[in-house]
Design a protein around this motif. Structure first.
Motif, PDB file in Angstrom:
ATOM      1  N   PRO A  94      54.763  47.951  43.634  1.00 58.86           N
ATOM      2  CA  PRO A  94      54.532  46.847  44.799  1.00 58.86           C
ATOM      3  C   PRO A  94      53.045  46.502  45.147  1.00 58.86           C
ATOM      4  O   PRO A  94      52.805  45.495  45.281  1.00 58.86           O
ATOM      5  N   GLN A  95      52.302  47.691  44.968  1.00 63.21           N
ATOM      6  CA  GLN A  95      50.754  47.518  45.269  1.00 63.21           C
ATOM      7  C   GLN A  95      50.314  46.501  44.242  1.00 63.21           C
ATOM      8  O   GLN A  95      49.120  45.776  44.487  1.00 63.21           O
ATOM      9  N   LEU A  96      50.713  46.873  43.035  1.00 60.88           N
ATOM     10  CA  LEU A  96      50.221  45.791  41.794  1.00 60.88           C
ATOM     11  C   LEU A  96      50.744  44.441  42.240  1.00 60.88           C
ATOM     12  O   LEU A  96      49.737  43.535  42.055  1.00 60.88           O
ATOM     13  N   VAL A  97      51.647  44.364  42.554  1.00 58.85           N
ATOM     14  CA  VAL A  97      52.147  42.772  43.086  1.00 58.85           C
ATOM     15  C   VAL A  97      51.455  42.127  44.000  1.00 58.85           C
ATOM     16  O   VAL A  97      51.176  41.005  44.124  1.00 58.85           O
ATOM     17  N   LEU A  98      50.913  43.052  45.254  1.00 55.28           N
ATOM     18  CA  LEU A  98      50.205  42.807  46.363  1.00 55.28           C
ATOM     19  C   LEU A  98      48.783  42.147  45.630  1.00 55.28           C
ATOM     20  O   LEU A  98      48.124  41.173  45.978  1.00 55.28           O
ATOM     21  N   GLY A  99      48.241  43.010  45.016  1.00 60.41           N
ATOM     22  CA  GLY A  99      46.616  42.735  44.136  1.00 60.41           C
ATOM     23  C   GLY A  99      47.115  41.316  43.383  1.00 60.41           C
ATOM     24  O   GLY A  99      46.149  40.612  43.502  1.00 60.41           O
ATOM     25  N   LEU A 100      48.105  41.110  42.469  1.00 60.84           N
ATOM     26  CA  LEU A 100      48.196  40.016  41.897  1.00 60.84           C
ATOM     27  C   LEU A 100      48.255  38.607  42.898  1.00 60.84           C
ATOM     28  O   LEU A 100      47.640  37.760  42.720  1.00 60.84           O
ATOM     29  N   ILE A 101      49.028  38.788  44.008  1.00 59.21           N
ATOM     30  CA  ILE A 101      49.269  37.607  44.778  1.00 59.21           C
ATOM     31  C   ILE A 101      47.965  37.451  45.584  1.00 59.21           C
ATOM     32  O   ILE A 101      47.451  36.206  45.634  1.00 59.21           O
ATOM     33  N   GLN A 102      47.089  38.625  45.827  1.00 58.80           N
ATOM     34  CA  GLN A 102      45.667  38.283  46.349  1.00 58.80           C
ATOM     35  C   GLN A 102      44.979  37.348  45.473  1.00 58.80           C
ATOM     36  O   GLN A 102      44.260  36.596  46.006  1.00 58.80           O
ATOM     37  N   VAL A 103      45.083  37.728  44.164  1.00 56.30           N
ATOM     38  CA  VAL A 103      44.050  36.841  43.308  1.00 56.30           C
ATOM     39  C   VAL A 103      44.830  35.599  43.060  1.00 56.30           C
ATOM     40  O   VAL A 103      44.086  34.828  42.791  1.00 56.30           O
ATOM     41  N   GLU A 104      46.201  35.471  42.738  1.00 55.54           N
ATOM     42  CA  GLU A 104      46.661  34.164  42.388  1.00 55.54           C
ATOM     43  C   GLU A 104      46.782  33.200  43.429  1.00 55.54           C
ATOM     44  O   GLU A 104      46.396  32.075  43.402  1.00 55.54           O
ATOM     45  N   SER A 105      47.090  33.441  44.722  1.00 54.84           N
ATOM     46  CA  SER A 105      47.106  32.583  45.893  1.00 54.84           C
ATOM     47  C   SER A 105      46.442  32.896  47.152  1.00 54.84           C
ATOM     48  O   SER A 105      46.500  31.904  48.140  1.00 54.84           O
ATOM     49  N   GLY A 106      45.858  34.081  47.252  1.00 50.50           N
ATOM     50  CA  GLY A 106      45.149  34.455  48.419  1.00 50.50           C
ATOM     51  C   GLY A 106      46.240  34.433  49.701  1.00 50.50           C
ATOM     52  O   GLY A 106      45.841  34.353  50.811  1.00 50.50           O
ATOM     53  N   PHE A 107      47.476  34.803  49.010  1.00 46.71           N
ATOM     54  CA  PHE A 107      48.540  34.953  50.194  1.00 46.71           C
ATOM     55  C   PHE A 107      49.012  33.624  50.850  1.00 46.71           C
ATOM     56  O   PHE A 107      49.342  33.684  51.910  1.00 46.71           O
ATOM     57  N   ASN A 108      48.815  32.450  50.229  1.00 45.85           N
ATOM     58  CA  ASN A 108      49.101  31.009  50.567  1.00 45.85           C
ATOM     59  C   ASN A 108      50.378  30.513  50.025  1.00 45.85           C
ATOM     60  O   ASN A 108      50.691  30.560  48.836  1.00 45.85           O
ATOM     61  N   LYS A 109      51.570  30.531  51.166  1.00 48.52           N
ATOM     62  CA  LYS A 109      52.754  30.580  50.238  1.00 48.52           C
ATOM     63  C   LYS A 109      53.108  29.225  49.805  1.00 48.52           C
ATOM     64  O   LYS A 109      53.715  29.022  48.682  1.00 48.52           O
TER      65      LYS A 109
END
Length: 201
Positions: A94-109
């Motif tokens: 799950p932490q890998l997925v959080l890192g990917l989301i940070q890079v991909e979208s900056g947590f913007n839904k």
């Protein structure tokens, strides 16, 4: 010195995104069927945590780290539970997925890349046509996470566990080091989690 400052600035820019685009590749019938079953959006029947203590520890720690990006507590906890469930379901950290989301979208839904990738995990719409249902909404939290985690798992399987190549495929930048290095840095430097380390604080 300039290089060190550049790295520091990249880590201090939580809303910066590096969205790419998965590329369409023909799928065998067996892979197509497996992916279609994987993205079937059924509600979780159980928690993905080992027990309630593990859940409380992980959610408390990650919620604190994510507070500035998702200020509403209930939304933040729902997001984290969903990330943990979908990542675990796909056999991902799950932490890998959080890192990917940070890079991909900056947590913007509602992020949309120039190539048309959508949502937290920047999923390309062709995946819906390829393995999903016509009414699947890539801006829906669990739908986006389900697709994103399934796609990353698919790329990891293709690359026989080589995370760098799988991440390159996910971003549409296979063979280029920048994106895998950014995800790995976000994972290691912001989202690494160890219960034993927390106990020693």
């Amino acid at each position: 010195m300039r290089a060190a400052i550049g790295v520091l600035l990249s880590l201090l820019a939580p809303l910066a995104a590096y969205a790419g685009a998965q590329k369409y590749e023909p799928l065998s019938a067996s892979v197509h069927g497996a992916l279609s079953r994987s993205v079937s959006d059924r509600a979780p029947q159980h928690s993905s945590f080992q027990d309630s203590t593990v859940a409380i520890d992980w959610l408390t720690e990650m919620s604190g780290r994510l507070a500035k990006r998702i200020p509403d507590r209930e939304s933040r906890l729902d997001f984290l539970r969903s990330v943990h469930y979908e990542a675990t379901r796909a056999g991902l950290d799950p932490q890998l997925v959080l890192g990917l989301i940070q890079v991909e979208s900056g947590f913007n839904k509602y992020a949309v890349s120039t190539a048309g990738a959508r949502g937290f995990m920047q999923v390309m719409p062709f995946w819906v046509r390829l393995v999903g249902r016509s009414d699947d909404n890539l801006f829906h939290l669990r739908t986006n996470l389900r697709y994103g985690c399934t796609i990353l798992r698919h790329y990891l399987d293709i690359e026989r566990g080589d995370l760098y190549r799988a991440l390159g495929r996910y971003n549409g930048s296979l063979g280029q080091a920048a994106y895998p290095n950014m995800v790995r840095a976000a994972w290691d430097q912001r989202w690494t989690y160890s219960r034993s380390a927390l106990a020693q604080r």
